[in-house]
Design an enzyme around this catalytic site. Structure first.
Site, mmCIF file in Angstrom:
data_model
loop_
_atom_site.group_PDB
_atom_site.id
_atom_site.type_symbol
_atom_site.label_atom_id
_atom_site.label_comp_id
_atom_site.label_asym_id
_atom_site.label_seq_id
_atom_site.Cartn_x
_atom_site.Cartn_y
_atom_site.Cartn_z
ATOM 1 N N GLU A 96 0.822 -1.200 0.000
ATOM 2 C CA GLU A 96 0.000 0.000 0.000
ATOM 3 C C GLU A 96 0.860 1.256 0.000
ATOM 4 O O GLU A 96 2.026 1.223 0.397
ATOM 5 C CB GLU A 96 -0.935 0.001 1.212
ATOM 6 N N CYS B 15 3.797 8.421 0.346
ATOM 7 C CA CYS B 15 4.461 7.553 1.323
ATOM 8 C C CYS B 15 4.416 6.142 0.755
ATOM 9 O O CYS B 15 3.327 5.588 0.561
ATOM 10 C CB CYS B 15 3.749 7.632 2.670
ATOM 11 N N CYS C 24 6.781 -6.577 7.513
ATOM 12 C CA CYS C 24 7.943 -6.034 8.205
ATOM 13 C C CYS C 24 8.294 -6.962 9.363
ATOM 14 O O CYS C 24 7.404 -7.556 9.974
ATOM 15 C CB CYS C 24 7.636 -4.631 8.734
ATOM 16 N N CYS D 159 7.272 -3.394 15.663
ATOM 17 C CA CYS D 159 6.804 -2.231 16.438
ATOM 18 C C CYS D 159 5.310 -2.364 16.726
ATOM 19 O O CYS D 159 4.511 -2.593 15.811
ATOM 20 C CB CYS D 159 7.075 -0.941 15.684
ATOM 21 N N CYS E 89 2.408 -0.322 14.856
ATOM 22 C CA CYS E 89 2.384 -0.387 13.396
ATOM 23 C C CYS E 89 1.753 -1.686 12.928
ATOM 24 O O CYS E 89 2.202 -2.776 13.285
ATOM 25 C CB CYS E 89 3.810 -0.264 12.850
ATOM 26 N N GLY F 130 7.302 -1.687 6.052
ATOM 27 C CA GLY F 130 8.673 -2.141 5.933
ATOM 28 C C GLY F 130 9.680 -1.202 6.565
ATOM 29 O O GLY F 130 9.389 -0.041 6.849
ATOM 30 N N SER G 174 12.795 6.791 13.758
ATOM 31 C CA SER G 174 11.625 6.464 14.570
ATOM 32 C C SER G 174 12.108 6.156 15.989
ATOM 33 O O SER G 174 12.500 5.034 16.296
ATOM 34 C CB SER G 174 10.895 5.252 13.972
ATOM 35 N N LEU G 175 12.064 7.165 16.837
ATOM 36 C CA LEU G 175 12.628 7.042 18.182
ATOM 37 C C LEU G 175 11.571 6.599 19.193
ATOM 38 O O LEU G 175 11.714 5.575 19.855
ATOM 39 C CB LEU G 175 13.259 8.371 18.601
ATOM 40 N N HIS G 176 10.545 7.423 19.367
ATOM 41 C CA HIS G 176 9.345 7.078 20.135
ATOM 42 C C HIS G 176 9.540 6.875 21.638
ATOM 43 O O HIS G 176 8.608 6.452 22.325
ATOM 44 C CB HIS G 176 8.651 5.853 19.541
ATOM 45 N N ASN H 171 -1.666 6.135 15.723
ATOM 46 C CA ASN H 171 -2.866 5.555 15.140
ATOM 47 C C ASN H 171 -3.201 4.265 15.874
ATOM 48 O O ASN H 171 -2.377 3.350 15.949
ATOM 49 C CB ASN H 171 -2.641 5.252 13.654
ATOM 50 N N CYS I 192 0.346 2.984 8.408
ATOM 51 C CA CYS I 192 1.090 1.900 7.770
ATOM 52 C C CYS I 192 0.459 0.535 8.024
ATOM 53 O O CYS I 192 0.264 0.132 9.164
ATOM 54 C CB CYS I 192 2.527 1.871 8.282
#
Length: 348
Positions: free
Chosen positions: A90, A103, A110, A114, A117, A157, A212-214, A288, A331
């Site tokens: 997608e 995007c 993947c 995470c 996601c 991914g 992507s730290l988060h 999300n 994603c």
């Protein structure tokens, strides 16, 4: 057969030469493809015999549109594509005043795991080829009837888990003989594969790097990102400083805000200390929510307070504009729901 989109112009010239064809035919074929002519028989300045050779050796790997959704909120469009082998990917097209952004995905599924996601649910099926990444942009441009000027490798991914194909993609997408999209208009996002961050730094590209730290501590990061068990935040920050010193380019740190996990002012203060003095920018992302986990979106008040703390500590901060909430634009969500609803089996 080979997807001709996996070849750059030099490789296509070499194929022509090896098959007793004039090298200039490669440029002609490439021009047709990037103008949207995706059948060899319609390339009317190519001799019939050459077209037959091309058809015998290559296919033009433009994906098939499976599903399309357009947001009623902001005209964001999400596409579910079927690849030549039936696997699903997608991409999302977002319209801004400065142009159209896309995007794209870099893998089918993947393996990073995470929790916030949907791409990781079901694991990694396979890497996308260079041509399969390019074709998402080409197909999307065809569908919207407009040029796409900005590219983000932040879909399904982990780009640095598919490093060689991604680097070749960056070369072709930037080339005037390819899609001719400037490197400064491309962003590549990684969850923090340290050795690849350093390798990418040594290439000294003009592409924007996003991390992507988060989380500001390893303890919190491990609760949502399995990659944190392999690479510590200290190692990632060290690699980022190496990148900044090598390229003199600003890094973007992506920070998905999850209620009761990483969204307090104390978390913001710790992040401020971690990033102090770095040439960087923080992009706060209201997470999300997906059905398969318990993570909840931070409140608007918590997001605003988090931003205020960072800015008070002289860290440039934005809150990502939420695009396509009504069409599951995060994603992996569309692919996941389609597979479940249609009982599709991939990778077989």
């Amino acid at each position: 057969m080979t997807n001709i989109l996996d070849l750059n112009l030099a490789e296509l010239k070499q194929w022509m030469k090896s098959n007793s064809e004039s090298e200039f035919r490669a440029k002609q074929v490439s021009d047709w493809i990037y103008k949207g002519i995706w059948k060899f028989e319609n390339m009317n300045n190519i001799p019939q015999a050459t077209r037959e050779k091309l058809q015998s050796n290559f296919y033009i790997g433009i994906p098939e549109l499976v599903e399309e959704y357009t947001s009623k909120i902001n005209d964001t469009r999400k596409y579910l594509f079927a690849l030549n082998d039936g696997n699903l990917i997608e991409c999302v097209v977002m319209k801004y005043k400065h142009g159209n952004s896309i995007c794209i995905s870099t893998q089918v599924g993947c393996r990073m795991g995470c929790k916030f996601c949907a791409s990781t649910i079901g694991g990694l099926i396979r890497n996308l080829t260079t041509g399969e990444m390019l074709s998402q942009i080409m197909k999307a441009q065809h569908l919207i009837g407009e040029r796409i000027s900005n590219v983000v490798l932040m879909g399904s991914g982990e780009p640095f888990d598919n490093f060689e194909n991604v680097i070749k993609f960056l070369d072709i997408v930037n080339s005037e003989n390819g899609l001719n999209i400037g490197q400064r208009h491309i962003t590549i996002s990684t969850c923090g594969i340290v050795e690849k961050i350093k390798e990418f730094a040594d290439m000294d590209m003009q592409t924007t790097l996003a991390i992507s730290l988060h989380a500001a501590t390893d303890e919190i990061r491990m609760r949502s990102m399995p990659i944190a068990n392999k690479y510590s935040i200290a190692e990632i920050i060290d690699a980022c400083k190496y990148y900044i010193n090598k390229t003199n380019r600003r890094i973007t740190f992506e920070y998905a805000l999850v209620a009761d996990l990483n969204d307090t002012t104390r978390d913001a203060e710790k992040l401020s200390v971690l990033l102090e003095g770095m040439l960087c920018h923080v992009n706060l992302i209201p997470v999300n929510e997906i059905k398969e986990n318990e993570l909840k979106r931070a409140s608007n008040d918590a997001i605003s307070r988090f931003k205020d703390v960072l800015e008070a500590n002289n860290i440039q901060t934005t809150i990502r504009r939420e695009m396509g909430l009504d069409i599951n634009a995060a994603c992996g969500q569309l692919r996941r729901s389609y597979i479940k609803g249609n009982k599709v089996n991939e990778g077989v």
